[in-house]
Each structure stands twice: as C-alpha cells, then as structure tokens.
Scaffold this motif. Sequence first.
Motif, PDB file in Angstrom:
ATOM      1  N   MET B   1       0.782  -1.408  -0.023  1.00  0.00           N
ATOM      2  CA  MET B   1      -0.201   0.138   0.082  1.00  0.00           C
ATOM      3  C   MET B   1       0.817   1.211   0.027  1.00  0.00           C
ATOM      4  O   MET B   1       1.672   1.266   0.914  1.00  0.00           O
ATOM      5  CB  MET B   1      -0.949   0.000   1.154  1.00  0.00           C
ATOM      6  CG  MET B   1      -2.147   0.691   1.084  1.00  0.00           C
ATOM      7  SD  MET B   1      -3.676  -0.468   0.581  1.00  0.00           S
ATOM      8  CE  MET B   1      -3.189  -0.923  -1.143  1.00  0.00           C
ATOM      9  N   VAL B   2       0.651   1.938  -0.946  1.00  0.00           N
ATOM     10  CA  VAL B   2       1.624   3.225  -1.059  1.00  0.00           C
ATOM     11  C   VAL B   2       0.957   4.331  -0.113  1.00  0.00           C
ATOM     12  O   VAL B   2      -0.275   4.593  -0.116  1.00  0.00           O
ATOM     13  CB  VAL B   2       1.737   3.704  -2.637  1.00  0.00           C
ATOM     14  CG1 VAL B   2       0.484   3.376  -3.433  1.00  0.00           C
ATOM     15  CG2 VAL B   2       2.132   5.349  -2.556  1.00  0.00           C
ATOM     16  N   LYS B   3       1.893   4.919   0.592  1.00  0.00           N
ATOM     17  CA  LYS B   3       1.408   6.089   1.474  1.00  0.00           C
ATOM     18  C   LYS B   3       2.170   7.483   1.139  1.00  0.00           C
ATOM     19  O   LYS B   3       2.967   7.498   0.295  1.00  0.00           O
ATOM     20  CB  LYS B   3       1.963   5.558   2.938  1.00  0.00           C
ATOM     21  CG  LYS B   3       3.415   5.182   3.239  1.00  0.00           C
ATOM     22  CD  LYS B   3       3.374   4.341   4.252  1.00  0.00           C
ATOM     23  CE  LYS B   3       4.636   3.476   4.579  1.00  0.00           C
ATOM     24  NZ  LYS B   3       4.461   2.400   5.623  1.00  0.00           N
ATOM     25  N   ILE B   4       1.897   8.356   1.944  1.00  0.00           N
ATOM     26  CA  ILE B   4       2.103   9.785   1.762  1.00  0.00           C
ATOM     27  C   ILE B   4       3.658   9.793   1.548  1.00  0.00           C
ATOM     28  O   ILE B   4       4.207  10.683   0.743  1.00  0.00           O
ATOM     29  CB  ILE B   4       1.291  10.664   2.716  1.00  0.00           C
ATOM     30  CG1 ILE B   4       1.325  12.065   2.060  1.00  0.00           C
ATOM     31  CG2 ILE B   4       2.001  10.701   4.031  1.00  0.00           C
ATOM     32  CD1 ILE B   4       0.679  13.094   2.720  1.00  0.00           C
ATOM     33  N   THR B   5       4.458   9.074   2.515  1.00  0.00           N
ATOM     34  CA  THR B   5       5.644   9.200   2.564  1.00  0.00           C
ATOM     35  C   THR B   5       6.504   8.760   1.115  1.00  0.00           C
ATOM     36  O   THR B   5       7.591   9.271   0.654  1.00  0.00           O
ATOM     37  CB  THR B   5       6.440   8.397   3.685  1.00  0.00           C
ATOM     38  OG1 THR B   5       6.046   7.150   3.651  1.00  0.00           O
ATOM     39  CG2 THR B   5       6.023   9.091   4.868  1.00  0.00           C
ATOM     40  N   ASP B   6       5.961   7.604   0.444  1.00  0.00           N
ATOM     41  CA  ASP B   6       6.341   7.313  -0.491  1.00  0.00           C
ATOM     42  C   ASP B   6       6.182   8.431  -1.767  1.00  0.00           C
ATOM     43  O   ASP B   6       6.953   8.595  -2.713  1.00  0.00           O
ATOM     44  CB  ASP B   6       5.459   6.077  -0.838  1.00  0.00           C
ATOM     45  CG  ASP B   6       5.689   4.974  -0.053  1.00  0.00           C
ATOM     46  OD1 ASP B   6       6.609   4.887   0.491  1.00  0.00           O
ATOM     47  OD2 ASP B   6       4.637   4.109   0.240  1.00  0.00           O
ATOM     48  N   VAL B   7       4.911   8.960  -1.775  1.00  0.00           N
ATOM     49  CA  VAL B   7       4.636  10.042  -2.712  1.00  0.00           C
ATOM     50  C   VAL B   7       6.040  11.073  -2.549  1.00  0.00           C
ATOM     51  O   VAL B   7       6.322  11.782  -3.534  1.00  0.00           O
ATOM     52  CB  VAL B   7       3.265  10.493  -2.715  1.00  0.00           C
ATOM     53  CG1 VAL B   7       3.098  11.744  -3.502  1.00  0.00           C
ATOM     54  CG2 VAL B   7       2.311   9.526  -2.798  1.00  0.00           C
ATOM     55  N   ALA B   8       6.068  11.481  -1.195  1.00  0.00           N
ATOM     56  CA  ALA B   8       6.723  12.622  -0.953  1.00  0.00           C
ATOM     57  C   ALA B   8       8.337  12.183  -1.418  1.00  0.00           C
ATOM     58  O   ALA B   8       8.946  13.018  -2.154  1.00  0.00           O
ATOM     59  CB  ALA B   8       7.221  12.874   0.559  1.00  0.00           C
ATOM     60  N   ALA B   9       8.781  11.119  -1.101  1.00  0.00           N
ATOM     61  CA  ALA B   9       9.966  10.758  -1.647  1.00  0.00           C
ATOM     62  C   ALA B   9       9.980  10.730  -3.177  1.00  0.00           C
ATOM     63  O   ALA B   9      11.309  11.104  -3.555  1.00  0.00           O
ATOM     64  CB  ALA B   9      10.554   9.263  -0.962  1.00  0.00           C
ATOM     65  N   HIS B  10       9.165  10.213  -3.869  1.00  0.00           N
ATOM     66  CA  HIS B  10       9.221  10.145  -5.195  1.00  0.00           C
ATOM     67  C   HIS B  10       9.121  11.516  -5.753  1.00  0.00           C
ATOM     68  O   HIS B  10       9.970  11.707  -6.834  1.00  0.00           O
ATOM     69  CB  HIS B  10       7.914   9.458  -5.760  1.00  0.00           C
ATOM     70  CG  HIS B  10       7.848   9.122  -7.154  1.00  0.00           C
ATOM     71  ND1 HIS B  10       7.380   9.993  -8.026  1.00  0.00           N
ATOM     72  CD2 HIS B  10       8.238   8.071  -7.729  1.00  0.00           C
ATOM     73  CE1 HIS B  10       7.520   9.403  -9.024  1.00  0.00           C
ATOM     74  NE2 HIS B  10       8.297   8.406  -9.131  1.00  0.00           N
ATOM     75  N   ALA B  11       8.593  12.309  -5.114  1.00  0.00           N
ATOM     76  CA  ALA B  11       8.357  13.658  -5.721  1.00  0.00           C
ATOM     77  C   ALA B  11       9.620  14.685  -5.185  1.00  0.00           C
ATOM     78  O   ALA B  11       9.738  15.918  -5.514  1.00  0.00           O
ATOM     79  CB  ALA B  11       7.172  14.211  -5.463  1.00  0.00           C
ATOM     80  N   GLY B  12      10.409  14.150  -4.302  1.00  0.00           N
ATOM     81  CA  GLY B  12      11.446  15.017  -3.647  1.00  0.00           C
ATOM     82  C   GLY B  12      10.976  16.273  -2.689  1.00  0.00           C
ATOM     83  O   GLY B  12      11.432  17.256  -3.019  1.00  0.00           O
ATOM     84  N   VAL B  13       9.865  15.847  -1.986  1.00  0.00           N
ATOM     85  CA  VAL B  13       9.219  16.827  -0.981  1.00  0.00           C
ATOM     86  C   VAL B  13       9.101  16.168   0.335  1.00  0.00           C
ATOM     87  O   VAL B  13       9.332  14.941   0.418  1.00  0.00           O
ATOM     88  CB  VAL B  13       8.064  17.629  -1.552  1.00  0.00           C
ATOM     89  CG1 VAL B  13       8.462  18.430  -2.782  1.00  0.00           C
ATOM     90  CG2 VAL B  13       7.060  16.532  -1.627  1.00  0.00           C
ATOM     91  N   SER B  14       8.610  17.041   1.162  1.00  0.00           N
ATOM     92  CA  SER B  14       8.255  16.227   2.619  1.00  0.00           C
ATOM     93  C   SER B  14       6.893  15.840   2.769  1.00  0.00           C
ATOM     94  O   SER B  14       5.963  16.517   1.703  1.00  0.00           O
ATOM     95  CB  SER B  14       8.606  17.323   3.637  1.00  0.00           C
ATOM     96  OG  SER B  14       7.549  18.394   3.771  1.00  0.00           O
ATOM     97  N   PRO B  15       6.600  15.023   3.297  1.00  0.00           N
ATOM     98  CA  PRO B  15       5.106  14.537   3.465  1.00  0.00           C
ATOM     99  C   PRO B  15       4.252  15.739   3.545  1.00  0.00           C
ATOM    100  O   PRO B  15       3.229  15.631   3.082  1.00  0.00           O
ATOM    101  CB  PRO B  15       5.056  13.364   4.729  1.00  0.00           C
ATOM    102  CG  PRO B  15       6.653  12.953   4.746  1.00  0.00           C
ATOM    103  CD  PRO B  15       7.376  14.207   4.335  1.00  0.00           C
ATOM    104  N   SER B  16       4.729  16.672   4.463  1.00  0.00           N
ATOM    105  CA  SER B  16       3.407  17.677   5.009  1.00  0.00           C
ATOM    106  C   SER B  16       3.461  18.499   3.372  1.00  0.00           C
ATOM    107  O   SER B  16       2.069  18.902   3.397  1.00  0.00           O
ATOM    108  CB  SER B  16       4.024  18.558   5.956  1.00  0.00           C
ATOM    109  OG  SER B  16       5.462  18.878   5.688  1.00  0.00           O
TER     110      SER B  16
END
Lengths: 341, 341
Positions: B1-16
């Motif tokens: 299950m992909v979570k917000i931290t995965d998205v953040a890492a992928h986009a090179g930003v922080s979860p917030s």
Amino acid sequence: MVKITDVAAHAGVSPSTVSYALSGKRPISAETRQRIERSIRELGYTPHAGARSLASSRAQVLALVLPLRKGIHVPVVMQFATSVVTAARAHDHDVLLLTQSEGEEGLLRVARSAMADAFVLMDVELEDRRLPLLRSLDRPSVLIGFPADPTGLTCIDLDFHRAGEACVEHLAELGHRRVALVGSPPEVYARDTGFARRVADGFREAADRAGLPSSVWPCADTSVAARALAERLVREQPDLTGIVVHNEPIVQPLIEALVAQGLRVPQDVSVTAICPDEIAEQAPIPVTSVSIPSAEVGAGAVELLMAKLRGQAVPESTLLPVRLTARASTAPPPTARPAHG
Amino acid sequence: MVKITDVAAHAGVSPSTVSYALSGKRPISAETRQRIERSIRELGYTPHAGARSLASSRAQVLALVLPLRKGIHVPVVMQFATSVVTAARAHDHDVLLLTQSEGEEGLLRVARSAMADAFVLMDVELEDRRLPLLRSLDRPSVLIGFPADPTGLTCIDLDFHRAGEACVEHLAELGHRRVALVGSPPEVYARDTGFARRVADGFREAADRAGLPSSVWPCADTSVAARALAERLVREQPDLTGIVVHNEPIVQPLIEALVAQGLRVPQDVSVTAICPDEIAEQAPIPVTSVSIPSAEVGAGAVELLMAKLRGQAVPESTLLPVRLTARASTAPPPTARPAHG
DNA sequence: ACGGCTCGTCGAAGCGCTTCGACGGCGAAG
DNA sequence: CTTCGCCGTCGAAGCGCTTCGACGAGCCGT
C-alpha cells in the motif's frame, strides 16, 4: 469525545487492557472485564473508527455496490441491501454504499483508502469489466449473480437455472403440452446479465427434456407491454396453456391481460412466476411461484465475506436451492381434464 | 500500500508538502504541485481514510438512514439514495448506509465512532424519537420530511402542502365540483408521517377555498384495494369528477378500476397524481401530476449538509417548489362541457 | 542597503487505537 | 521446596495522516 485512555483511567487499568477486553485477543480476568465494561457503559465510550482502522488495518466496513439501472426490480434490490446491512451489523460491521456509476475507480479508491475491508457486488454481468480488478484486489469480495467465468471469485445467487426448470416441471406434471417464458426486459438480456439467461436455459432444457414445445418472450416491465404480449401469445400460440413469468412488475398485469383476453386462470391457462413471495401472494389470484429469497442471498453473501475475512476457504459458487410454492394460478390444462357439461 | 511518504520521496518533497498540495490549505508552487500530482498518479496513491480521519477528525463520510417499512414506495427511496450518493461523491464524500432498525443507538454509535461527519435521515415522523438525539449531536444532520417541530433542525422536502393544493386548483380551474383524495396506506397516516398529512391538509384547504366538497380516502397500495375503493367511490359519490391520488403504486390500478366501472378518464372523471414523473408518464393514459423530484431532494439535502459542515448557516426548512404537469388524465367535467349529440 | 513581509517548504508532534514483548505472581510438576 | 510455565496485565511503539510552528529566500519600501 471519550477515548480509551479515559475508560482505562476510570477502570483503573491500562489502555491496552481495555483494548484486549474489547477484542478478546488476550485473556482478561472476569473481574477486570466487568469493571471495564461498566466504565465503558458509564462513560458512553465508542472506539474511534479511524484510529481503530489505522492501528488494526481493519475498518469493519463492507462496501455494497448497488446497480441502479433500468430493468431491474427495485424492491428486490432494496430488500437485498437491507439484509446485507442487517447481516453486516450482526458481525459488527457497517456498510458503505457505492453505486455502479462509480465504476472500477470507485472500487479501487475504496480498497486503496482502506475504507472497506470487503465488497459485495450486485447485478454482475457475464463479462463484467470489474472482474479483473476484483481478482487482483487484496480484499475479498462476493458477487451476487454469476459472470461467465467465476474462476477465482466467490459468487452466490438463487439457482435460476433450476428455477426455470422447476416451473416447467411443475407445468409438465400437471399435463401441459406447450409452455412459454415471459422474460425480463430486452435490455436485461442485451446486457448479458447472467440470471435472465440462466432462467431461459433452464426453462428450455426442462421443456426439451419433457418434450414440450417452448418459446421465450422478453417483455418490458410495463402493463402496456404485458397486455401487448398477452394478445400476441393468444394469437400466435392458441394451444399455449402454461406460462412462466420471470419479470416481477408484470406478473399481475399479464394475468389481468390474459383474463381480459377471455382466458381464465388457471382453468384455461396456468401461470407460474419467479418472483418474491410477496408479489406472488398479494395478487388477486395468488401465483404459483419460485420465490426469490433476496434476504437469504444478502445474508449468505455477508456470511461468505466474513468467512473470507477470517481467512477461511469458501466455495467459489453458492447456489441457493429453489422452492416452488403451488398456489391458485396453476392447474391441469383444459385438454388434460375430464370435460364438464 | 503506497503512502504519503512514498509520494513525498518520489516527488522529492516532504510529506507535509504533499498533504498541503492535496488539501490546498497552504500555497504550493505550481511546479511542486505538478510534480506531486504526477507522483501520485504514477504510484497510484490514495490516502488512508482512517489515518486521515484520525488526524483531521473528518471522515469525509455521510451516514444515510433509510426507512424500510411498509407503505413507502421503494423506487422513490432508492432513487433518493442514489442521488445522495452521487451528490456526496461530488463533494468527495462517501455514504454509510444505516437502516431504521438500528434506531437511535445506531446514530449514536456512528456519531461517537466518528465514522460519519453528518447524517441524512429519511421517513421522518411527526414526533420522531430520534429528534432529541439529533439536536444534541455535535454532528450536523438533514431530515427528508418534516417533524411536528423542526426547531433546531434542518429539513428539506417537496412542498407537499402546495402539491395537494395545486392538484385541487387544477381540477377547480377545469370546473370540477367535487374532489376526492386517494391517499397513502392507512399505516402511513397512523405513523404520523408528515408528508401524507400535509398533502391532505393542502388538498382540503384548497377545496374549501374553492368551495368544493371534498373527502379523503386512505388506501392500501395494492390493486385489489384500488379496485375496492373505486367501486366505493362510484357508489357513494356519484357526482365525483375529480380525483387526486397520492399513492404511487395504485395510480394506474385505480384508473383501470375506474374504467372497469364504466367511467372514462378523463371524459367522466379526471385524475391527477402526486408521484414521480416516470409513473405518470408511462401509464396507458398519461397522468396529470405533481412530480416528486427525489433526485433533487437528495442532492439538496447533501448541499445543505455540506454547507453546515463548512460552518455556514442554512435555513431550517427548505420546501422544493411543486410543478404540475398537465397530461391526458384531466379535462373539464361532463357537466361543465357543452353536451354532445 | 536593510528590516519586515509574504511565499513555499520542512520537521515534529500527535490524533486514538492495537499489538508486541516483557514481566510479576501463582499453581503444577519434580 | 524449588523451577518451570502460564495467566493477566502493562508500557511503548507505531499505524498514516494533518497541522502547527519555524525557517530560508526573495521582494517591497524607504
């Protein structure tokens, strides 16, 4: 909002103990448990669903996908939905309502967001576009109705094939020599919905086996259409004496139309239906019918889902046995009876 | 299950940052936002509903309480339910399905568990036992229909009082001299459901205003009952020429029964109905009717709820305007017309 | 040319619950 | 009488997200 730490403090135990008392996943002494239960009652505690879902990755929610298209009989759907809700509640689950219009993305969204742990789908088509998705999902599902290929899925439904057969057999036993099936609206067949076809197959096979000429007539679900069909049947099949109706809303209009054509039911023509008992019973002439037990199907679907959620294996297909109830609308055909007067 | 931290890492930003990009609660540069949206799409990210609900104390879910009792017209309920789901989805909310049988505890449980942020209730009784609870809840609700005392609540419905009036006025304008209301099943009146009574009130007031003698006849929703009532009306009120039907399932059976009694519609007797347009239109004699716009009511209820969730003030009562569509079932009464032949 | 903005982003705390490992205390077994 | 093991309970970590405060960078005005 009262939370688990409040309950724990009130009962003089730790939050984890409260949690274990609630879930039963570890033994708790009777005394402690009672103290906790009392605190819960006094404080009016209900666990926060989101927190629970987050921590346990179980939302205690089933998603119910309802069809909302033309040609299906709404009261049956409704009855089904309520039985699903009731059964789900009995297992401490709630029900999330989805509509067909959400399509595959809707299923995916609900699955990914962990809103629901499992799915119940109605109105399954023979080649349903959602099937690959369902098979690939990590969450269990149950289909009401059968697609062409149920491999890897769990399906439940009334045994419509047998329902079609049972009606013909009943008529054949009474001595009828020609039968007709008045079926669902054309669009239901066009949609390749399994149950309509299965009834027709069962109907035809049983008729062939009994050596009876048979025919199938799709019919819109309006009394106008029923009347038109009745006239057509009288005109084109004068030797027709046995009719099977698989189209809830027109059971009664069709009978009335036959009567209006000068045919007495059941003296001149027998009618059997595949429909919910209420419809068959409340008709002016109570109709011999194979009942559609929507409530049982709904409850059965939920039971299957719960078993799957527990990790148990369940059969791929569950067919509910048919039950034909003879009522006033069927009798031996005129020619098979001794002539009066 | 992909979570917000995965998205953040992928986009090179922080979860917030991802969170803010999603909620729009803080400005995010267009470039960053696009990068995030792309990552979300590529990874197939959907926020975890439980986590979101826990952190934000908003579940993005509406609870819909459906009635499942006798005497209500199921297709209307169903149409209503689907319009609620559709409208809710348009606001990025889902719908939790509750049944009346859950009663007050059900509402309380769902509110306390924070499963739903707001409630939609159907089939409200004049003295509904859930009203005190609803008023005390910290979560907004909207009622479909009106209780005796709507203070502190938000209610929406078709303006049934006006609907009753509109039908009578239509008949009065055509010159009818005596009118009758064929109403809902007796149990609906017994239950003190507001809408049935409001139709009757509007009907009577308009008739009195127009100086027309009038009478009200509750009727079960079966064609048998319709037939019996038609016979009784013909017998007891031979000068009756205008009928208002507020009972969906028997609109057509009643007309057929009148015809069977030798009365032509609309030449001898005019019929208007309060029912969904589909029923009025698909009848053999299309029926002049005030439509029940269930979809509009459902959508309206959701809009009200969303406004309340945003903290906006909304009117306590919303009455949808009636719309009478003249069709083939109404005409001037025999005596008001020039005699033929 | 510099204090004071706002804009865009980050880190960390914490929402309420479940669950894992740990740990006393007590009964059974040797 | 000691030792092992189990029962009942606790503490702490962490589920995935939102949100608050902080902070660097650029811009304005003077």
